[in-house]
Design an enzyme around this catalytic site. Structure first.
Site, mmCIF file in Angstrom:
data_model
loop_
_atom_site.group_PDB
_atom_site.id
_atom_site.type_symbol
_atom_site.label_atom_id
_atom_site.label_comp_id
_atom_site.label_asym_id
_atom_site.label_seq_id
_atom_site.Cartn_x
_atom_site.Cartn_y
_atom_site.Cartn_z
ATOM 1 N N GLU A 43 0.744 -1.226 -0.050
ATOM 2 C CA GLU A 43 -0.005 0.084 -0.020
ATOM 3 C C GLU A 43 0.837 1.303 0.136
ATOM 4 O O GLU A 43 1.723 1.529 1.007
ATOM 5 C CB GLU A 43 -0.710 0.063 1.105
ATOM 6 C CG GLU A 43 -2.093 -1.077 1.373
ATOM 7 C CD GLU A 43 -2.823 -0.883 2.593
ATOM 8 O OE1 GLU A 43 -2.492 0.046 3.110
ATOM 9 O OE2 GLU A 43 -3.483 -1.973 2.978
ATOM 10 N N ASP A 54 -4.812 8.371 10.350
ATOM 11 C CA ASP A 54 -3.569 8.108 10.729
ATOM 12 C C ASP A 54 -3.080 8.478 11.939
ATOM 13 O O ASP A 54 -3.333 9.666 12.527
ATOM 14 C CB ASP A 54 -2.429 8.369 9.564
ATOM 15 C CG ASP A 54 -2.536 7.638 8.327
ATOM 16 O OD1 ASP A 54 -3.084 6.666 8.421
ATOM 17 O OD2 ASP A 54 -2.537 8.316 7.290
#
Length: 248
Positions: A43, A54
């Site tokens: 990814e 995140d």
């Protein structure tokens, strides 16, 4: 519908990286040596200034990459230099796709050999246009399903999914605490009842022990934060060594 089942042998080893961290050069070197590793799928995170999914480590890596000039065009330029037999996907926030132009972004991804897009904040109700463009170009729009997603909603989500289904193993942001195994087993089972796509588990996966445990009931495991850490020193051997350690 694009399916990733033929892109790995038994259980998929999936790693996440931030393109441009610590610089584009080391990222290019890693991707060009990817075939030496035991990673099946990467990814590639396109840096974004407000990465809401995140945690601290990946957010700081994205900020560093942006400071170094790793915008969408620079990422595309770097990937044009890459030669690998392994599978590459993008993890990209929707604002970057929208700003670039949906059709243009998907077409460019296809040209670069990208097999799938993961768009973490794009909900089912708003993803139809992107899904249609991905379908035209035979690129998977990879769906995320969390521990709190109702079964009725999972059914909707997987109806516009391709590649694999990303089962989110923790509540919150990347790098958080992984949920109890029984809860994850139940989530994977629910997804498999509703989709023929492989189910990969990610978020909160810290080490080889976690990877091994998760592989006992899912089709692949995604390691993000712990793998991104290995890029910090810009040492290619350290990065490749980390992949061997995690996916032993």
């Amino acid at each position: 519908m694009v399916n990733f089942k033929d892109l790995y042998k038994d259980k998929a080893n999936v790693a996440y990286m931030v393109m441009g961290y610590p610089n584009l050069s080391i990222c290019e070197d890693f991707l060009n040596r990817l075939d030496e590793s035991n990673i099946d799928i990467v990814e590639i995170g396109i840096p974004y200034s407000d990465p809401i999914s995140d945690g601290k480590i990946i957010s700081e890596a994205a900020l560093k990459a942006l400071e170094n000039g790793a915008d969408v065009e620079k990422v595309f330029q770097s990937l044009a230099k890459i030669k690998t037999k392994k599978t590459l996907t993008f993890l990209v926030y929707y604002n970057l796709i929208f700003s670039y132009g949906i059709k243009k972004f998907v077409r460019k991804s296809k040209e670069l050999g990208i097999k799938g897009l993961i768009v973490p904040e794009l909900i089912y109700e708003e993803n139809e246009e992107l899904f249609k463009e991905c379908k035209k170009e035979n690129i998977a729009l990879i769906a995320l399903v969390s521990l709190t997603t109702a079964k009725s909603r999972i059914k909707k989500i997987v109806s516009r999914a391709g590649g694999f289904v990303y089962a989110v193993a923790s509540v919150g942001i990347t790098g958080g605490k992984k949920a109890e195994l029984n809860a994850l087993k139940s989530l994977v089972s629910n997804i498999k009842e509703l989709s023929d796509l492989p189910v990969f588990v990610g978020f909160g996966v810290k080490n080889a022990k976690d990877v091994k445990e998760l592989k006992s009931f899912c089709d692949g495991v995604i390691v993000g934060t712990e793998f991104v850490k290995s890029f910090g020193n810009g040492d290619l051997n350290e990065i490749l060594g980390k992949s061997k350690e995690l996916f032993s």
